[in-house]
Enzyme design. Structure first.
Site, PDB file in Angstrom:
ATOM      1  CG  ASP A 146      49.048 -23.065   6.554  1.00 27.99           C
ATOM      2  OD1 ASP A 146      49.685 -23.739   7.387  1.00 27.99           O
ATOM      3  OD2 ASP A 146      47.802 -22.930   6.612  1.00 27.99           O
ATOM      4  CB  SER A 160      43.243 -26.646  11.580  1.00 30.47           C
ATOM      5  OG  SER A 160      44.476 -26.669  12.259  1.00 30.47           O
ATOM      6  CG  HIS A 212      47.498 -26.041   8.976  1.00 30.47           C
ATOM      7  ND1 HIS A 212      47.263 -24.688   8.885  1.00 30.47           N
ATOM      8  CD2 HIS A 212      46.836 -26.472  10.073  1.00 30.47           C
ATOM      9  CE1 HIS A 212      46.489 -24.312   9.894  1.00 30.47           C
ATOM     10  NE2 HIS A 212      46.218 -25.368  10.636  1.00 30.47           N
TER      11      HIS A 212
END
Ligand SMILES: *[C@@H]1O[C@H](CO)[C@@H](O)[C@H](O)[C@H]1NC(C)=O
Ligand SMILES: *[C@@H]1O[C@H](CO)[C@@H](O)[C@H](O)[C@H]1NC(C)=O
Ligand SMILES: *[C@@H]1O[C@H](CO)[C@@H](O)[C@H](O)[C@H]1NC(C)=O
Length: 357
Positions: free
Chosen positions: A332, A38, A335
Site C-alpha cells: 500500500d 504496523s 507498507h
C-alpha cells in the site's frame, strides 16, 4: 575413526549451531518477542477499537489461504521470516488473539500495534496500543508463562533467552511531528524531537532488561521520505523522495547506533543489544529496484498506490490492484510487500541477527 570424528566435528557443530540448536538440543533463541508498529503488528489491532486496521481483503492476498490477518502487507512480515530463520514458527502470533495456547506463546508473540509510536501522543492519534501498554502486556505474558506448565524456571528461560525485536519510530515523525502542531511547538527541530524519542527507546530497553530480557534488536528507521504517501505529500519536489525526512531518519539512526546502543550495552549487565540497519538496503532498493527484481518502488500495489492504506486500500472489490505484488516494493502507500519484507529479513539476519543463531 576418531580422526574422522575430529575432522568432521567442527562441521557438525557448525551445522547444529546454524539451525539455532545448541549442543544440548535446546534452541538458543526459544522465542521471538516483538514490540512496535504496523511493520510488525501481526493482528493486535483487530482486537481493539481503532480504524488502523488491515484485517480485510486485499491485505493477506498472498498469505496462506489468502487470509487477511491484520498484517499490513500481502503476506508475511520481516519478523515472520526472522522467526522461521531461527527455526521457530513461520508466523508470529498477535498477543491479543485469545485463542493462543501456552505452546504458541512460548515460541514468541507480537505486542505491536499499527499506527503506534514511541511517543504516547502518537499512539493517541488512532487510539492504538502505546509502548507503555505493550510493556504492560509483556508483564502479563511473563506471568502467564510462569503460571503455566512451564513453571518459574521454564518462564525464566523463555524470557531470558528470547530475542526481543523493536520496530518503531516512523509514525512519531510522519503521523505526529510533521502532521500535528503539538510536538512541533514543544520541539523546535526534528532533531530535538528525535532526542526525546531516543530517551523513550532507552527507557523501554531498560524496562525489558529489568524484566529479564537480554538479547535485543532495535531496528533503525527506513528512508521514510521515500514511502509512496510521502512522495505524494512532497510539496517541494512532487513525486520525489522527501529528503528532509530521510535526513531525519539517518540522524536518528546515527545516534541510536553510535551512542545509545553502546551506552546501554555498557551499563546494563548481560545485555546484548544490537542495532539492525534497514536504511541502506531500503535506500539501495528504491534507487535501483531492478537490481532486486522489482519493477516499481514508487507506488503501492493497492489502488493508485499513492495514498491508499488501511480502509482506503480495502474499499470495494473493484479496487484496482497490481497483478504480481512481488514486482512491487510497497503493497500500500506506506507498507512493504511480503517480498520486500523477506529481503529485509534476509539482510538483517546476514548482517546483524546471525550473532544470536
Ligand atoms: C478462536 O477459535 C474459534 C474456533 O476455532 C474461532 O471461531 C474464533 O474466530 C477464533 N478467535 C479468534 C480471535 O481468532
Ligand atoms: C504514557 O502514558 C502512560 C499511560 O497513559 C503513562 O503511564 C506513561 O507515564 C506515559 N509516558 C510518558 C513518557 O509520558
Ligand atoms: C544472506 O546470506 C545467504 C547465505 O550466505 C545468501 O545466500 C543470501 O543471498 C544473503 N541474502 C542477502 C539478502 O544478503
Amino acid at each position: 575413526m576418531s580422526s574422522l570424528i575430529s575432522k568432521y566435528l567442527p562441521w557438525l557443530l557448525v551445522l547444529l549451531l546454524r539451525g539455532g540448536v545448541a549442543a544440548d538440543g535446546k534452541k538458543k533463541v526459544p522465542a521471538i518477542i516483538v514490540f512496535g508498529d504496523s511493520s510488525v503488528d501481526t493482528g493486535n489491532n483487530n482486537f481493539i477499537p481503532t480504524i488502523a486496521r488491515s484485517n480485510f481483503w486485499p491485505y493477506g492476498r498472498d498469505f496462506a489461504d489468502g487470509l487477511p490477518t491484520g498484517r499490513f502487507s500481502n503476506g508475511r512480515l520481516a519478523t515472520d521470516f526472522i522467526s522461521e530463520a531461527f527455526g521457530l514458527p513461520r508466523t508470529i502470533p498477535a498477543y491479543l488473539d485469545t485463542n493462543l495456547t501456552i505452546d504458541d506463546l512460548a515460541t514468541g508473540v507480537s505486542f505491536a500495534s499499527a499506527s503506534t509510536g514511541l511517543d504516547n501522543a502518537t499512539a493517541g492519534i488512532m487510539s492504538v496500543i502505546s509502548i507503555a501498554e505493550q510493556l504492560d502486556y509483556f508483564r502479563e505474558y511473563r506471568e502467564r508463562l510462569r503460571l503455566s506448565k512451564l513453571g518459574e524456571a521454564g518462564a525464566e528461560e523463555v524470557v531470558g533467552e528470547a530475542l526481543y525485536i523493536w520496530s518503531i519510530g516512523t509514525n512519531d515523525f510522519i503521523e505526529n511531528y510533521y502532521n500535528l502542531p503539538q510536538r512541533r511547538m514543544q520541539y523546535a527541530t526534528a532533531a530535538e524531537y528525535g532526542a526525546y524519542l531516543l530517551g523513550l527507546v532507552e527507557a523501554a530497553v531498560r524496562e525489558v532488561h529489568a524484566l529479564g530480557g537480554r538479547k535485543m534488536d532495535f531496528t533503525g528507521l527506513t528512508p521514510m521520505g521515500c514511502l509512496p504517501a510521502e512522495r505524494l505529500g512532497n510539496r517541494d519536489d512532487p513525486g520525489q523522495c522527501n529528503e528532509e525526512y530521510n535526513a531525519v531518519a539517518r540522524s536518528f539512526n546515527g545516534r541510536l547506533r553510535g551512542e545509545l546502543v553502546p551506552k546501554l550495552n555498557r551499563e546494563l549487565p548481560g545485555l546484548r543489544l544490537v542495532y539492525a540497519d534497514t536504511y541502506d538496503l531500503f535506500d539501495a532498493v528504491v534507487r535501483k529496484p531492478g537490481a532486486y527484481g522489482f519493477e516499481n518502488a514508487e507506488r503501492g500495489c493497492c489502488g493508485t498506490g499513492l495514498f491508499e492504506a488501511g480502509y482506503f486500500c480495502g474499499l470495494g472489490t473493484s479496487m484496482q490492484l497490481c497483478g504480481n505484488a512481488n514486482k512491487y516494493v510497497f503493497f500500500d502507500a506506506i507498507h512493504p510487500t511480503e517480498r520486500m519484507y523477506s529481503i529485509l529479513a534476509d539482510t538483517v539476519m546476514n548482517t546483524t541477527l546471525h550473532v544470536f543463531l
